[in-house]
Design an enzyme around this catalytic site. Structure first.
Site, PDB file in Angstrom:
ATOM      1  N   ASP A 152      32.056  31.837  36.873  1.00  0.00           N
ATOM      2  CA  ASP A 152      33.097  32.917  37.438  1.00  0.00           C
ATOM      3  C   ASP A 152      33.470  32.457  38.539  1.00  0.00           C
ATOM      4  O   ASP A 152      32.767  31.777  39.525  1.00  0.00           O
ATOM      5  CB  ASP A 152      32.440  34.228  37.789  1.00  0.00           C
ATOM      6  CG  ASP A 152      33.114  35.336  37.398  1.00  0.00           C
ATOM      7  OD1 ASP A 152      33.904  35.669  37.885  1.00  0.00           O
ATOM      8  OD2 ASP A 152      32.462  36.389  36.536  1.00  0.00           O
ATOM      9  N   ASP A 190      38.256  35.883  38.737  1.00  0.00           N
ATOM     10  CA  ASP A 190      38.045  37.397  39.092  1.00  0.00           C
ATOM     11  C   ASP A 190      39.383  38.100  39.753  1.00  0.00           C
ATOM     12  O   ASP A 190      39.973  37.205  40.423  1.00  0.00           O
ATOM     13  CB  ASP A 190      36.745  37.475  40.028  1.00  0.00           C
ATOM     14  CG  ASP A 190      36.444  38.873  40.453  1.00  0.00           C
ATOM     15  OD1 ASP A 190      35.956  39.484  39.306  1.00  0.00           O
ATOM     16  OD2 ASP A 190      36.596  39.323  41.399  1.00  0.00           O
ATOM     17  N   HIS A 222      31.226  43.511  31.546  1.00  0.00           N
ATOM     18  CA  HIS A 222      30.234  44.039  32.526  1.00  0.00           C
ATOM     19  C   HIS A 222      30.738  45.213  33.372  1.00  0.00           C
ATOM     20  O   HIS A 222      30.100  45.673  34.250  1.00  0.00           O
ATOM     21  CB  HIS A 222      29.791  42.889  33.577  1.00  0.00           C
ATOM     22  CG  HIS A 222      30.710  42.117  34.287  1.00  0.00           C
ATOM     23  ND1 HIS A 222      31.755  41.662  33.785  1.00  0.00           N
ATOM     24  CD2 HIS A 222      31.082  42.519  35.804  1.00  0.00           C
ATOM     25  CE1 HIS A 222      32.490  41.146  34.793  1.00  0.00           C
ATOM     26  NE2 HIS A 222      32.069  41.663  35.704  1.00  0.00           N
ATOM     27  N   ASP A 223      32.116  45.485  33.056  1.00  0.00           N
ATOM     28  CA  ASP A 223      32.771  46.549  33.831  1.00  0.00           C
ATOM     29  C   ASP A 223      33.290  47.787  32.950  1.00  0.00           C
ATOM     30  O   ASP A 223      33.704  49.012  33.324  1.00  0.00           O
ATOM     31  CB  ASP A 223      34.034  46.163  34.281  1.00  0.00           C
ATOM     32  CG  ASP A 223      34.016  45.103  35.601  1.00  0.00           C
ATOM     33  OD1 ASP A 223      32.879  45.169  36.238  1.00  0.00           O
ATOM     34  OD2 ASP A 223      34.822  43.916  35.648  1.00  0.00           O
ATOM     35  N   GLU A 238      41.123  37.349  34.815  1.00  0.00           N
ATOM     36  CA  GLU A 238      40.849  38.581  34.789  1.00  0.00           C
ATOM     37  C   GLU A 238      42.117  39.287  35.423  1.00  0.00           C
ATOM     38  O   GLU A 238      42.338  39.410  36.605  1.00  0.00           O
ATOM     39  CB  GLU A 238      39.719  39.269  35.465  1.00  0.00           C
ATOM     40  CG  GLU A 238      39.509  40.749  35.366  1.00  0.00           C
ATOM     41  CD  GLU A 238      38.535  41.322  36.302  1.00  0.00           C
ATOM     42  OE1 GLU A 238      38.149  42.559  36.187  1.00  0.00           O
ATOM     43  OE2 GLU A 238      38.359  40.878  37.529  1.00  0.00           O
TER      44      GLU A 238
HETATM   45  C1  NOJ Z   1      36.278  42.516  38.780  1.00  0.00           C
HETATM   46  C2  NOJ Z   1      34.724  42.244  38.199  1.00  0.00           C
HETATM   47  O1  NOJ Z   1      34.914  42.134  36.701  1.00  0.00           O
HETATM   48  C3  NOJ Z   1      33.867  43.151  38.780  1.00  0.00           C
HETATM   49  O2  NOJ Z   1      32.765  43.366  38.387  1.00  0.00           O
HETATM   50  C4  NOJ Z   1      33.937  43.431  40.355  1.00  0.00           C
HETATM   51  O3  NOJ Z   1      33.141  44.376  40.751  1.00  0.00           O
HETATM   52  C5  NOJ Z   1      35.164  43.167  41.011  1.00  0.00           C
HETATM   53  N1  NOJ Z   1      36.094  42.245  40.261  1.00  0.00           N
HETATM   54  C6  NOJ Z   1      35.362  42.863  42.354  1.00  0.00           C
HETATM   55  O4  NOJ Z   1      35.058  41.343  42.421  1.00  0.00           O
END
Ligand code: NOJ
Length: 542
Positions: free
Chosen positions: A103, A205, A337-338, A275
């Site tokens: 990441d 990210d 994970h989100d 992302e």
């Molecule tokens: C996206 C990530 O997937 C998430 O888990 C994170 O909290 C935010 N970006 C901030 O970095």
């Protein structure tokens, strides 16, 4: 049949996401670590036979956002191991033919990062301009109306120096100033550090956040109650996020970043996947670059929020295929994970269909750890919640999809020997775990294994063309995947009711989501049970 060598590994391969805190704890402190990942590499390369692992952040961090607040971009948090452990992980993964994607968090650092400590120390510190500082408005208010994704204003006032700094996420995550060439160089150096250590790629990210409007204009208010995200985001939805991210100049940055990644040897092509939560297809597709010279892929999150029915999926895949620039490679994601766990969105039978969908569409699939077991979204009691987002905006917490991997039915689920893991185990772990599912031929894990094994040997699934069969019943999503040497039909029934499908030619079932149907011969009419999916090959001699 070997993988098609005219395609790079990230076209033909399957990516598996590991949230290091939750995968396997080798030290007995209740938190997963890199040593724990090393101990489970055989699970990835043999049990599942995926091609690449993506590690969510393992860098030094005060853990305000569980590692997405990086305090040093070129080291390992002692909780997870050290650089030697990381090097061993890469070497051991490569020995098994697994690629390693790390990441990369370019938009912000931790407020504990040495750069920010210097930056906030005085207005004339040489690193002041490494972050985004602005004067208050005359009435003392923040410089503009931008909001933090995690709730509240995106600006925090620094009493000592009398200015506000920008943080698109937590105030502990100040945004780096990518308009400063020194910041770009320092961040590119961090990428080189990991590339030199042998990583095969980066997951970037919130890639679309790094460049903002240089004039820092107020975002327009949002006239509609829906936000520009796909899920309700509370106060964040009150604006259209026009100026706080995705400024046109971002494409120059990604072209530069791509040039750096491309300097690494051709025999080991490295990759980048961004992302990017953009739901306008044309805008999203621009991140491939006009000449495919930006990101190798922007993550395609559209399946995460698509309606779970055949018509919606048909439409979505058509839209994606139409939006792709010539030569661009697609990809699909069903969990991370989100997001709430896949199995909790799709249900028991739906999870089996979802597995088949993800592993048969044209493009690179990314699997999230535990989804191959059907791990459910856990209900974490408020006093045990860890995620800062959920603590700030009730209902938006992400702990429920981050619970420890269930390996066995022992106390600690084979994840840890500690009495208390960092997040509670899901309460069904004793029934739903790797050991148990390996023994059950009908388990979801064994379905994933069959699908992954087929994908590995099927050129049609790895790189073949995609064609919709549009005369299928409305509730069924039926498509063909076809290479020079192979034609497969994928038929997915999204309704409870049995369905009959007319096939282009007789065939043989390679895999069904229902146990015990594999290898069955099928004439020109295929009967599907409710919520059944199948992959068929042509009958011999056809
Ligand atoms: C996206 C990530 O997937 C998430 O888990 C994170 O909290 C935010 N970006 C901030 O970095």
């Amino acid at each position: 049949m070997p993988s098609d060598t005219s395609h790079p590994w990230w076209h033909t391969g399957v990516i598996y996401q590991i949230y290091p805190r939750s995968f396997n704890d080798s030290t007995g402190n209740g938190v997963g670590d890199l040593g724990g990942v090393i101990d489970k590499l055989d699970y990835l390369s043999e049990t599942l036979d995926v091609d690449a692992l993506w590690l969510s952040p393992f860098y030094p961090s005060p853990m305000a956002d569980f590692g997405y607040d990086v305090a040093d971009f070129t080291d390992v948090h002692p909780l997870f191991g050290d650089l030697e452990t990381f090097d061993r992980l890469v070497a051991e993964a490569h020995t098994r033919g697994l690629k390693v994607i790390v990441d990369f968090v370019p938009n912000h650092s931790s407020d504990q990062h040495a750069w920010f400590v210097e930056s906030r120390s005085s207005r004339d510190n040489p690193r002041r301009d490494w972050y985004v500082w602005q004067n208050p408005r005359p009435d003392g208010d923040p410089p503009n109306n931008w909001l933090s994704v995690f709730g509240g204003p995106a600006w925090t006032f620094d009493e000592a120096t009398g200015q506000y700094y920008l943080h698109s996420f937590l105030k502990e995550q100040p945004d780096l100033n990518w308009r400063n060439p020194a910041v770009r160089e320092a961040m590119f150096d961090a990428m080189r550090f990991w590339l030199d250590r042998g990583v095969d790629g980066f997951r970037i990210d919130v890639a679309h956040f790094i460049m903002k409007d240089p004039m820092m204009r107020d975002n327009p208010l949002n006239p509609s109650p829906d936000g520009d995200f796909y899920k309700p985001m509370g106060e964040y939805d009150s604006q259209i996020h026009l100026y706080n991210k995705g400024h046109e100049d971002i494409h120059d940055v990604f072209r530069e970043l791509r040039r750096i990644v491309d300097t690494y040897p051709d025999e080991r092509p490295r990759m980048t996947v961004g992302e990017i939560h953009l739901f306008d297809w044309a805008e999203w597709a621009r991140y491939y670059g006009d000449d495919l010279d930006e990101l190798h892929m922007p993550f395609n999150f559209s399946l995460l929020h698509a309606d779970r029915n055949a018509a919606a999926l048909r439409r979505l895949v058509d839209q994606l295929e139409a939006a792709l620039p010539p030569g661009a490679w697609p990809n699909y994601v069903l969990g991370n994970h989100d997001e709430p766990r896949l199995a909790s969105r799709y249900g028991e039978a739906g999870s089996r269909l979802a597995a088949m969908l993800l592993l048969t569409l044209r493009g690179t699939p990314t699997l999230y750890y535990g989804d191959e077991l059907g791990m459910r979204q856990a209900d974490i009691p408020p006093d045990q919640q860890q995620d800062p987002w959920g603590r700030r905006v009730p209902g938006l917490g992400r702990d429920g999809c981050r619970t420890p991997m269930a390996w066995t039915d022992e106390p600690g689920a084979g994840f840890t020997t500690a009495p208390t893991p960092w997040l509670p185990l899901h309460d069904d772990y004793a029934a739903r775990n790797v050991t148990r599912q390996r023994q059950d031929p009908a388990s979801l894990l064994n379905l994933y294994r069959r699908l992954l094994a087929l994908r590995k040997t099927a050129p049609a699934l790895q790189t073949g063309a995609y064609r919709l069969l549009d005369d299928a019943p409305d509730d069924c999503y039926v498509f063909v995947r076809e290479s020079d040497t192979q034609r497969l039909v994928v038929a997915l029934n999204f309704s409870d009711a049995p369905q009959r499908i007319t096939l282009p030619s007789p065939g043989r079932l390679l895999v069904s989501t229902n146990p015990d149907r594999d290898e069955e011969a099928v004439g020109e009419t295929l009967a599907l049970d409710g919520h059944e999916g199948v992959i068929l090959t042509r009958a011999e001699g056809d």
